[in-house]
Design an enzyme around this catalytic site. Structure first.
Site, PDB file in Angstrom:
ATOM      1  CG  HIS A  67      15.946  -3.025  16.175  1.00 14.42           C
ATOM      2  ND1 HIS A  67      14.583  -2.894  16.306  1.00 14.42           N
ATOM      3  CD2 HIS A  67      16.133  -3.914  15.177  1.00 14.42           C
ATOM      4  CE1 HIS A  67      13.981  -3.677  15.431  1.00 14.42           C
ATOM      5  NE2 HIS A  67      14.903  -4.303  14.733  1.00 14.42           N
ATOM      6  CE  LYS A  72       6.676   3.011   6.328  1.00 17.60           C
ATOM      7  NZ  LYS A  72       5.340   3.500   6.682  1.00 17.60           N
ATOM      8  CE  LYS A  96       2.755  -6.621   9.821  1.00 18.82           C
ATOM      9  NZ  LYS A  96       1.509  -5.886   9.512  1.00 18.82           N
ATOM     10  CG  ASP A 101      15.871  -9.480   5.425  1.00 23.83           C
ATOM     11  OD1 ASP A 101      16.117  -9.441   6.651  1.00 23.83           O
ATOM     12  OD2 ASP A 101      16.193 -10.439   4.693  1.00 23.83           O
ATOM     13  CE  LYS A 108      -1.115  -0.849  12.580  1.00 22.09           C
ATOM     14  NZ  LYS A 108      -0.708  -1.781  11.521  1.00 22.09           N
ATOM     15  CB  SER A 365       5.619   1.184   3.287  1.00 20.26           C
ATOM     16  OG  SER A 365       4.260   1.497   3.328  1.00 20.26           O
TER      17      SER A 365
HETATM   18  N1  GLU Z   1      -0.671  -0.802   8.028  1.00 19.40           N
HETATM   19  C1  GLU Z   1       0.109  -1.732   7.310  1.00 19.40           C
HETATM   20  C2  GLU Z   1       0.552  -2.879   8.207  1.00 19.40           C
HETATM   21  O1  GLU Z   1      -0.031  -3.134   9.227  1.00 19.40           O
HETATM   22  C3  GLU Z   1       1.257  -1.086   6.563  1.00 19.40           C
HETATM   23  C4  GLU Z   1       2.328  -0.473   7.400  1.00 19.40           C
HETATM   24  C5  GLU Z   1       3.322   0.360   6.610  1.00 19.40           C
HETATM   25  O2  GLU Z   1       3.277   0.351   5.397  1.00 19.40           O
HETATM   26  O3  GLU Z   1       4.151   1.014   7.252  1.00 19.40           O
HETATM   27  O4  GLU Z   1       1.423  -3.627   7.897  1.00 19.40           O
END
Ligand code: GLU
Length: 473
Positions: A67, A72, A96, A101, A108, A365
């Site tokens: 969406h 990420k 998350k 935001d 993943k 990130s």
């Molecule tokens: N692996 C981290 C997490 O589970 C960071 C993910 C990221 O920075 O995209 O939140």
């Protein structure tokens, strides 16, 4: 007699927690289904020639939601990686990102591998080959899917991935934004390595700013002097424990690792312990604490704050009843199972939930990705300007008061913010605001008493808005 509990899988457990929140919200069934379902999971198997022999590796990348783009989330290298886990973690990334935001979908990845069995050059070969598979199948690019470090991966792997993408797409001006968590000299951002641990610290600080929440957890006062048991001395656990003990006066009374635990009620010096682990390869011989082999039993040690920063499903229906803490802050993803969550709530133990507590990594990130697509270091344009205004302000103040400022105060006022200052300020602000939103949700719904359900409701409200407003097609 050992009791055997049949607990749902990690992915089903996450979905059950989400269902609980959706039921409270009375969310439309269709929207609920759309949010919960995992958009796509790619499984790849690819051969790599290692020491003259061909080995076939299996990896996954799950895109839970699109969406918002890019989707990420980290890529995990582990000998236990599997599709269920990757999909559960991808779903957690959706919630998350929404709670803090960060305008991304959730994704993943996982590679079934024991990194300790391969040399640096072999890991590079395997990583580049895996990256190639992800790029070819449309599961890695700056605009659609952006990996990051997770368990078993770090800056090194991210550099190899970015370089592989660059070679395949030399005409993509934003190629460096195809992964985050890169080394600073290779397009990374200051403060990313410690970001998740820092975020955990900021989450706890915010919790302790609300005396009613602290009271709810049967505590009083500030973080100073609170006892804390941590599980996992990896990147997240180490940084969280270091910052909390060195900057907030938290006493780390036990550190649990996969092969045992250390206990010292006077407090463990985390930096000293980390140096010992780096030199000796483990915690066993650390001289300033008692070593016990039964590491996981130490999760049950009495403390104010329990900070699981290792793997999922550590507090289960089997041990939940014996957990003797007041507050759990989920630095890891999914350390408390759905069944255990129920038991802990009945015991009055407050939980700061994973998708919020460990969101510091993806937040920074996001800053890194912005830095990459804008092709400029944060603060580069303003720093000198802010410094000059600060110097001017100091001069005016000295003239008005007729008193000279101390060197320290003058420096503080006239220093322009550098990239690390901005990253910390952005992360702190993010963690504070998200917690405040979660609290408001909890306090406004008479059927919600826990932070996890409040977190999911807040997050799902934001996601559902984008489904309802933009529609689906
Ligand atoms: N692996 C981290 C997490 O589970 C960071 C993910 C990221 O920075 O995209 O939140």
């Amino acid at each position: 007699m050992t009791k055997v509990f049949n607990e749902p899988s990690f992915r089903d457990g996450v979905n059950l927690m989400v269902d609980r929140a959706m039921a409270v919200m009375g969310l439309d069934d269709g929207v609920a289904k759309a949010i919960k379902s995992c958009n796509a999971t790619l499984q790849v198997q690819f051969p790599v020639k290692i020491r003259g022999k061909i080995e076939v590796f299996t990896g996954w990348r799950a895109t839970h939601s699109t969406h918002r783009l890019p989707s990420k989330g980290g890529i995990r290298y582990a000998p236990y990686a599997n599709q269920d886990e990757v999909e559960a973690l991808a779903a957690l990334m959706t919630y998350k990102c929404a709670i803090v935001d960060v305008p991304f979908g959730g994704s993943k990845g996982g590679l079934l591998i024991d990194p300790s069995q391969y040399s640096r050059d072999e890991m590079e070969l395997i990583t580049r080959r895996f990256t190639l598979e992800l790029i070819r199948k449309g599961f890695l690019s700056p605009s659609t899917n952006v990996p990051a470090p997770d368990i078993g991966t770090g800056q090194r792997e991210m550099s190899w991935m970015a370089d592989t993408y660059k070679h395949l797409h030399p005409d993509d001006i934003n190629y460096i934004a195809c992964v985050t968590g890169k080394p600073v000299h290779h397009g990374g951002i200051q403060g990313r390595v410690e970001a998740t641990g820092r975020g955990v610290q900021y989450a706890l600080r915010e919790f302790f700013r609300h005396s009613d929440d602290v009271k709810n957890a049967n505590m009083a006062g500030s973080l100073d002097g609170k006892t804390c048991v941590i599980q996992g001395l990896g990147n997240v656990g180490y940084h969280a424990a270091k910052f909390l003990s060195e900057e907030d006066g938290v006493i780390i009374t036990a550190v649990i690792e996969y092969n045992g635990a250390l206990i010292n009620d006077e407090g463990i010096d985390i930096e000293q312990l980390k140096q010992h682990v780096d030199e000796h390869g483990g915690i066993q011989t650390y001289p300033c604490a008692e070593f016990v082999e039964e590491g996981n039993a130490v999760l049950e040690k009495e403390c104010d704050i329990l900070l699981p920063a290792a793997l999922e499903s550590q507090i289960t229906m089997e041990n939940a009843d014996r957990i003797n803490t007041k507050l759990i802050v989920e630095a890891a993803n999914g350390p408390v199972t759905f069944g255990a969550d129920e038991i802990l709530r009945k015991k009055g133990i407050v939980i700061i939930p994973d998708a919020y507590a460990n969101a510091g990594g993806v937040t920074v990130s996001y800053f890194e990705w912005i830095r990459n697509i804008s092709h400029i270091r944060l603060g580069r344009m303003q720093r000198r300007h802010d410094a000059m205004r600060g110097e001017e302000m100091s001069r005016v103040l000295e003239e008005a008061t007729g008193r000279a400022m101390s060197e320290k105060i003058r420096n503080n006022i006239s220093r322009g913010a550098d990239e690390l200052d901005l990253v910390r300020s952005g992360l702190d602000d993010t963690m504070r605001l998200a917690y405040q939103e979660i609290r408001v949700t909890r306090d406004n719904h008479e059927n919600i008493s826990d932070l996890r359900t409040a977190m999911y409701v807040t997050s799902i409200e934001k996601i559902s808005r984008s489904y309802i407003e933009v529609g689906v097609f």
